[in-house]
Design an enzyme around this catalytic site. Structure first.
Site, PDB file in Angstrom:
ATOM      1  N   ILE A 142      30.429  40.459  53.768  1.00 22.00           N
ATOM      2  CA  ILE A 142      29.530  39.461  53.939  1.00 22.00           C
ATOM      3  C   ILE A 142      29.142  38.699  53.014  1.00 22.00           C
ATOM      4  CG2 ILE A 142      27.192  39.273  55.064  1.00 22.00           C
ATOM      5  CD1 ILE A 142      29.309  40.674  56.694  1.00 22.00           C
ATOM      6  N   GLU A 143      29.367  37.366  52.936  1.00 26.47           N
ATOM      7  CA  GLU A 143      29.254  36.492  51.783  1.00 26.47           C
ATOM      8  C   GLU A 143      28.319  34.965  52.279  1.00 26.47           C
ATOM      9  OE1 GLU A 143      32.376  35.888  49.480  1.00 26.47           O
ATOM     10  OE2 GLU A 143      33.467  37.571  50.133  1.00 26.47           O
ATOM     11  N   GLY A 144      27.515  35.475  53.321  1.00 29.06           N
ATOM     12  CA  GLY A 144      26.591  34.316  53.794  1.00 29.06           C
ATOM     13  C   GLY A 144      25.985  34.622  55.197  1.00 29.06           C
TER      14      GLY A 144
END
Length: 506
Positions: free
Chosen positions: A177-179
């Protein structure tokens, strides 16, 4: 009768040998290789060499090199018809393949038999969620639980009419998860766990945080849910593999501390995430000899070490089978028995609590072996922005006294806001980050003089809007000393950006 009996015994032995050579993925081992599959990273970097592009996942399962394949990525959680979307590059996607009616969910049932085949070879195949997309995230716990139902029914042990991989059942989920926000993931995972607990099949939950600690998107979730393993991305970041041996940047020890004293799972494994080739990431790639040294020394220093994660499978295969070379290295001395780990001796001098000031590079023993990043006078703690960093476990330090009860290092220092200029990139990202060099002003200590003590604020510069500060820099503002958590320009100490943390009064 004798011949039949001998034949039966031979059949039993043969069956036993087969099953023992195809054992399922074992998360307790410290010789595992995890490799992301699905994004054709080699093809993206080498568009004119299709012969080297990503092959079917079955192609990579015929030897004992890779133990787990996170299939990357499920990119959008809620798309047309309330269903997710998946993008597996040249293998399957919603543009080149058919989709289930009323959705943008690609029908990838051609991968069904490949997945099953790999599982018969003892591989674990999980579904990686997120990547460098804007389609991840939840608005509420209820929405997160709804998505858990979808993932269970479409990809795991449930049932639906929209199963992209047919009746193949994946072995768990991976969070990259990067955003899209960091909230509500514990509710998602707890709902999945309720399904896992009612199943006879073993499922895994992993995450792929950036090496910058704490991870802006995953920290809260990893502190609340018992992950099986984390694949720390030591690339595209100022703490990447290229900084190994630099106490100010390399921070595997902080992640080991998290595993021992913060994670709800006392047995969580920490992997070194590495680019599998120079074109696999914007920074952090190191050649085999350097990676070999990092792996060997890290595994002998920290019991949480679980193995190596590569981005990605196609790159490793084309880079002289880097994955195979590392697997051979890991198998030499590898173990699946946590109790077999031999803690290094605490052979650095004990930390001196009398107020001694240490200089950069000094090492002390204090449950761990710690190295001073710069001038240090405080007690060694796992503050990622503090004066010390743990460089090795030692002497069987107090482990697993956590189970979520001890303070997280992120409670000492605030998590960077989404607007903070820290690097945040997917394992497939190709961006070169601006390196952050910590050059802090050492904390001064008061020394007696005639007429009283020196005000420590006199030796620390005053904050100004006209200067750029880097992580670790100390300033004075409104009669308080503040320490920058990361790069800052124009952010008011104590202001909403959260860049500065109080570290003393004048």
């Amino acid at each position: 009768m004798k011949n039949k009996a001998q034949q039966f015994i031979l059949l039993v032995i043969t069956s036993w040998m087969f099953t023992t050579t195809t054992l399922a993925f074992n998360n307790d081992c410290n010789n595992n290789v995890v490799s992301y599959w699905g994004q054709n990273s080699y093809g993206a970097a080498n568009p004119n060499n299709p012969q080297g592009w990503q092959k079917s996942v079955r192609f990579y399962c015929d030897d004992n090199t890779i133990d787990m394949f996170p299939i990357a990525f499920l990119t959008t959680f809620f798309s047309t018809g309330g269903k997710p979307t998946i993008n597996l590059a040249n293998e399957c996607n919603s543009s080149d393949n058919s989709t289930f009616p009323g959705t943008q969910l690609a029908n990838c049932t051609g991968l069904q038999d490949d997945i099953k085949y790999c599982q018969t070879k003892g591989k674990a195949l999980t579904l990686s969620l997120g990547g460098a997309t804007g389609g991840a995230g939840f608005q509420s716990d209820a929405q997160a639980q709804q998505f858990a139902d979808t993932v269970w029914n479409d990809f795991l042990g449930g049932s639906s009419n929209t199963r992209p991989f047919g009746d193949a059942v994946l072995d768990g989920v991976d969070l990259d998860i990067e955003g899209g926000g960091s909230n509500h993931y514990p509710a998602f995972l707890q709902k999945l766990k309720s399904y896992f607990d009612s199943s006879n099949k073993k499922y895994y939950v992993t995450a792929a945080p950036q090496c910058v600690y704490p991870d802006a998107n995953l920290d809260s979730t990893m502190n609340q849910f018992p992950m099986d393993a984390i694949f720390v991305q030591f690339y595209n970041n100022p703490c990447g593999l290229q900084t190994y041996g630099q106490a100010r940047n390399w921070n595997f020890g902080i992640w080991d501390y998290w595993a021992k004293h913060v994670s709800p799972n006392p047995n969580v494994k920490v992997y070194i995430g590495a680019p599998a080739a120079s074109t696999a990431a914007g920074g952090g790639y190191v050649p085999f000899d350097a990676l070999q040294k990092i792996i060997t020394e890290t595994r002998s220093s920290f019991s949480s070490f679980g193995g190596v994660m590569f981005w990605d499978t196609s790159q490793a295969y084309q880079n002289g089978r880097l994955d195979q070379g590392i697997k051979n290295l890991l198998n030499n001395g590898g173990s699946c028995d946590a109790s077999a780990f031999v803690y290094p001796p605490c052979n650095a001098p004990a930390w001196d609590a009398s107020g001694r000031t240490y200089t950069s590079g000094n090492r002390v023993s204090h449950n761990y072996i710690w190295e001073a990043k710069w001038s240090a006078g405080s007690e060694p703690t796992a503050n990622p922005m503090g004066e010390w960093t743990p460089v090795s476990a030692c002497g069987n330090e107090n482990v697993n006294s956590n189970n979520g009860n001890n303070p997280s290092p992120s409670s000492i220092i605030p998590t960077p806001s989404s607007s903070a200029p820290g690097p945040s990139s997917s394992p497939d990202a190709n961006q070169t980050p601006t390196p952050v060099v910590n050059t802090p002003v050492p904390t001064s200590t008061s020394t007696p003089e005639s007429g009283g003590e020196i005000n420590i604020c006199n030796s620390v510069e005053s904050w100004t809007t006209a200067k750029t500060y880097v992580g670790g820099t100390k300033v004075v503002y409104q009669n308080k000393i503040w320490t920058a958590s990361w790069w800052s320009y124009g952010d008011l100490p104590g202001g909403p950006a959260g860049v500065w943390s109080p570290s003393g009064t004048c």
